[in-house]
Design an enzyme around this catalytic site. Structure first.
Site, PDB file in Angstrom:
ATOM      1  N   ARG A  91       0.819  -1.204   0.000  1.00 23.67           N
ATOM      2  CA  ARG A  91       0.000   0.000   0.000  1.00 23.67           C
ATOM      3  C   ARG A  91       0.857   1.261   0.000  1.00 23.67           C
ATOM      4  NH1 ARG A  91      -4.818  -0.661   2.441  1.00 23.67           N
ATOM      5  NH2 ARG A  91      -3.888  -1.705   4.219  1.00 23.67           N
ATOM      6  N   TYR A  92       1.966   1.236   0.725  1.00 23.95           N
ATOM      7  CA  TYR A  92       2.871   2.388   0.810  1.00 23.95           C
ATOM      8  C   TYR A  92       4.132   2.035   0.031  1.00 23.95           C
ATOM      9  CZ  TYR A  92      -0.133   3.075   4.897  1.00 23.95           C
ATOM     10  OH  TYR A  92      -1.212   3.201   5.733  1.00 23.95           O
ATOM     11  N   ARG A  95       7.244   0.107   1.943  1.00 27.13           N
ATOM     12  CA  ARG A  95       7.097  -1.065   2.812  1.00 27.13           C
ATOM     13  C   ARG A  95       5.961  -1.960   2.350  1.00 27.13           C
ATOM     14  NH1 ARG A  95       5.224   3.713   4.751  1.00 27.13           N
ATOM     15  NH2 ARG A  95       3.609   3.806   6.363  1.00 27.13           N
ATOM     16  N   CYS A 104      -3.375 -18.165  13.523  1.00 29.39           N
ATOM     17  CA  CYS A 104      -2.947 -17.422  14.714  1.00 29.39           C
ATOM     18  C   CYS A 104      -3.020 -18.369  15.906  1.00 29.39           C
ATOM     19  CB  CYS A 104      -3.881 -16.242  14.987  1.00 29.39           C
ATOM     20  SG  CYS A 104      -4.007 -15.089  13.608  1.00 29.39           S
ATOM     21  N   CYS A 108      -8.933 -13.328  17.807  1.00 27.29           N
ATOM     22  CA  CYS A 108      -9.473 -12.177  18.513  1.00 27.29           C
ATOM     23  C   CYS A 108     -10.835 -11.852  17.904  1.00 27.29           C
ATOM     24  CB  CYS A 108      -8.530 -10.991  18.353  1.00 27.29           C
ATOM     25  SG  CYS A 108      -6.820 -11.450  18.725  1.00 27.29           S
ATOM     26  N   CYS A 111     -10.904  -8.989  15.208  1.00 30.26           N
ATOM     27  CA  CYS A 111      -9.851  -8.967  14.189  1.00 30.26           C
ATOM     28  C   CYS A 111     -10.328  -8.345  12.875  1.00 30.26           C
ATOM     29  CB  CYS A 111      -9.380 -10.391  13.918  1.00 30.26           C
ATOM     30  SG  CYS A 111      -8.142 -10.466  12.605  1.00 30.26           S
ATOM     31  N   ARG A 113      -8.956  -8.776  10.097  1.00 37.92           N
ATOM     32  CA  ARG A 113      -8.786  -9.753   9.020  1.00 37.92           C
ATOM     33  C   ARG A 113      -9.565 -11.025   9.325  1.00 37.92           C
ATOM     34  NH1 ARG A 113      -2.869  -8.612   8.892  1.00 37.92           N
ATOM     35  NH2 ARG A 113      -2.701  -6.807   7.527  1.00 37.92           N
ATOM     36  N   ASP A 274     -11.546  -1.076  13.446  1.00 41.71           N
ATOM     37  CA  ASP A 274     -11.948  -1.122  12.039  1.00 41.71           C
ATOM     38  C   ASP A 274     -13.375  -1.646  11.916  1.00 41.71           C
ATOM     39  OD1 ASP A 274      -9.479  -0.268  10.813  1.00 41.71           O
ATOM     40  OD2 ASP A 274      -8.630  -2.180  11.468  1.00 41.71           O
ATOM     41  N   ASP A 311      -7.182   3.500  10.254  1.00 37.68           N
ATOM     42  CA  ASP A 311      -6.937   2.974   8.926  1.00 37.68           C
ATOM     43  C   ASP A 311      -8.165   3.338   8.106  1.00 37.68           C
ATOM     44  OD1 ASP A 311      -5.442   1.448   7.028  1.00 37.68           O
ATOM     45  OD2 ASP A 311      -4.716   0.264   8.726  1.00 37.68           O
ATOM     46  N   LYS A 318      -3.207   4.636   6.808  1.00 41.45           N
ATOM     47  CA  LYS A 318      -3.343   4.971   8.227  1.00 41.45           C
ATOM     48  C   LYS A 318      -2.975   6.426   8.455  1.00 41.45           C
ATOM     49  CE  LYS A 318      -1.160   0.936   9.993  1.00 41.45           C
ATOM     50  NZ  LYS A 318      -1.633   0.076   8.986  1.00 41.45           N
TER      51      LYS A 318
HETATM   52  C1  LIG Z   1      -0.443  -0.774   8.712  1.00 39.90           C
HETATM   53  C2  LIG Z   1       0.203  -1.099   7.447  1.00 39.90           C
HETATM   54  C3  LIG Z   1       1.572  -0.910   7.271  1.00 39.90           C
HETATM   55  C4  LIG Z   1       2.472  -0.382   8.367  1.00 39.90           C
HETATM   56  O1  LIG Z   1       2.229   0.953   8.600  1.00 39.90           O
HETATM   57  P1  LIG Z   1       3.233   1.774   9.553  1.00 39.90           P
HETATM   58  O2  LIG Z   1       2.551   3.095   9.670  1.00 39.90           O
HETATM   59  O3  LIG Z   1       4.546   1.819   8.852  1.00 39.90           O
HETATM   60  O4  LIG Z   1       3.316   1.027  10.852  1.00 39.90           O
HETATM   61  C5  LIG Z   1       2.126  -1.202   6.064  1.00 39.90           C
HETATM   62  N1  LIG Z   1       1.382  -1.676   5.055  1.00 39.90           N
HETATM   63  C6  LIG Z   1       0.057  -1.867   5.192  1.00 39.90           C
HETATM   64  C7  LIG Z   1      -0.705  -2.385   4.033  1.00 39.90           C
HETATM   65  C8  LIG Z   1      -0.591  -1.593   6.386  1.00 39.90           C
HETATM   66  O5  LIG Z   1      -1.899  -1.807   6.516  1.00 39.90           O
HETATM   67  S1  SF4 Z   2      -5.898  -9.606  15.594  1.00 37.80           S
HETATM   68 FE1  SF4 Z   2      -6.396 -11.114  13.981  1.00 37.80          FE
HETATM   69  S2  SF4 Z   2      -4.428 -11.534  12.977  1.00 37.80           S
HETATM   70 FE2  SF4 Z   2      -3.947 -10.623  14.983  1.00 37.80          FE
HETATM   71  S3  SF4 Z   2      -3.729 -12.364  16.387  1.00 37.80           S
HETATM   72 FE3  SF4 Z   2      -5.854 -11.659  16.551  1.00 37.80          FE
HETATM   73  S4  SF4 Z   2      -6.961 -12.976  15.086  1.00 37.80           S
HETATM   74 FE4  SF4 Z   2      -4.784 -13.119  14.550  1.00 37.80          FE
END
Ligand SMILES: *Cc1c(COP(=O)(O)O)cnc(C)c1O
Ligand code: SF4
Length: 348
Positions: A91-92, A95, A104, A108, A111, A113, A274, A311, A318
């Protein structure tokens, strides 16, 4: 109560005395939709006599998860639209996320995801998918940092982690590797010396970001697991999700941040909840989050101040969402809420 192994079904939770038998039919429907797993360490932290236990709220399935509102979606932060190859989210520019596993140690209830993690389907990337993911990183010289997440990468064996580390070490333009995990808290015994050694990526700066949401999660065993990581030369950061009934009051949030700092973990992010499906009962408003951040600013050490981030839905990234103290031109607010002219007005 002693729990021998990870609890993975509503029935197992009833047997362990963590949920009332009459809730079983509804909670089986929840468990059919969203994975359930609670490690012995977390199960033993739950106080069954307290209906609002902050550990229980994070891990025990709840009937409210069956309610999904119109704004909640299975991909709330747009991971899928930014995924060039399986297991990579870019996305960025500088990174990427690398997700070698979908599993996992715990699941959670909040979560973001939750539609993508769980024991079903392919738990780990296949060797071919992993090859494609590394080929992607290797062919994009702008990638300075690889964030290894999932799922939870620390559920992988030290052998698999060592393999990942060696492959990352071979990519010159990658300078920083960050692991995101909940394992040191939820399964501290898994953080062996062998695992810690496997996390050290030769020639790169390695960080571990720990996800925890309540001070009680930082048990003596969890603190010792973190100390093994930090003493090996790997700095740690924290990540917390703002959760209703878990950490949404100043004492709980400040207490958690103090527990991190006492463990030598630098608070990093407080994530606004989220819009993941069935999580409305755990989400606060942004105004509540900003008020909490104001409340801990004056009362707790500067080391205890995370950045409160949102986010933006659909993958727009973010951003910090305050509070800001230099809100209107010519005025700054102090930690007690008093307003002061800034720059100062000349005294006659
Ligand atoms: C959260 C996230 C990151 C990390 O973001 P930082 O602000 O550098 O901690 C990188 N890529 C994606 C897709 C994310 O959702
Ligand atoms: S927040 Fe989601 S990805 Fe992270 S440990 Fe919990 S269930 Fe796993």
């Amino acid at each position: 109560m002693t729990v021998a192994r990870t609890l993975r079904s509503a029935t197992a939770l009833v047997h362990a005395g963590l949920i009332a038998p009459e809730r079983l039919p509804a909670l089986e429907r929840v468990a059919a939709r969203y994975a359930v797993a609670i490690t012995p360490e977390m199960a033993e932290l739950i106080d069954p006599a307290n209906a609002d236990d902050p550990i229980a709220r994070q891990f025990l399935p709840h009937e409210a998860e069956l309610t999904q509102t119109a704004v909640e979606t299975g991909d709330p932060i747009g991971d899928l639209t930014h995924s060039p190859v399986e297991g990579v989210v870019h996305r960025y520019p500088d990174r990427v996320l690398l997700k070698p596993t979908h599993t996992c140690a715990v699941y959670c209830r909040f979560c973001f995801r939750r539609e993508m993690v769980g024991p079903e389907g392919l738990a780990n990337l296949t060797p071919a998918q992993l090859d494609a993911a590394f080929a992607y990183v290797a062919s994009h010289p702008e990638i300075w940092e690889v964030i290894v997440t999932g799922g939870d990468p620390l559920v992988l064996s030290p052998r698999r982690l060592r393999d990942l580390a060696e492959r990352l070490a071979a990519i010159d333009h990658v300078k920083v590797v960050r692991f995101h995990t909940r394992v040191p808290v939820v399964d501290p015994g898994a953080v062996t010396d062998e695992m810690v050694a496997a996390l050290k990526v030769p020639g790169k700066a390695v960080y571990v970001a720990l996800h925890a949401n309540h001070a009680r999660e930082l048990t003596p065993a969890a603190r010792a697991a973190c100390a093994r990581i930090i003493d090996a030369g790997i700095p740690m950061l924290s990540q917390t999700v703002l959760l209703r009934g878990v950490n949404d009051d100043p004492d709980a949030l400040g207490g958690l941040m103090r527990a991190f700092v006492e463990t030598r973990i630098r608070p990093y992010y407080l994530h606004h909840g989220d819009h993941a499906p069935g999580t409305g009962h755990l989400r606060t408003t942004v105004d509540e989050g900003r008020a909490l951040m104001r409340a801990i600013r004056g009362r707790f050490s500067g080391l205890c101040q995370p950045t409160y981030v949102l986010d933006i839905p659909d993958g727009h990234g973010k951003v910090p969402i305050g509070p800001d103290y230099l809100a209107s031109a010519g005025e700054v607010e102090d930690p007690n809420g008093g307003a002061h002219a800034y720059p100062p007005v000349a005294k006659p």
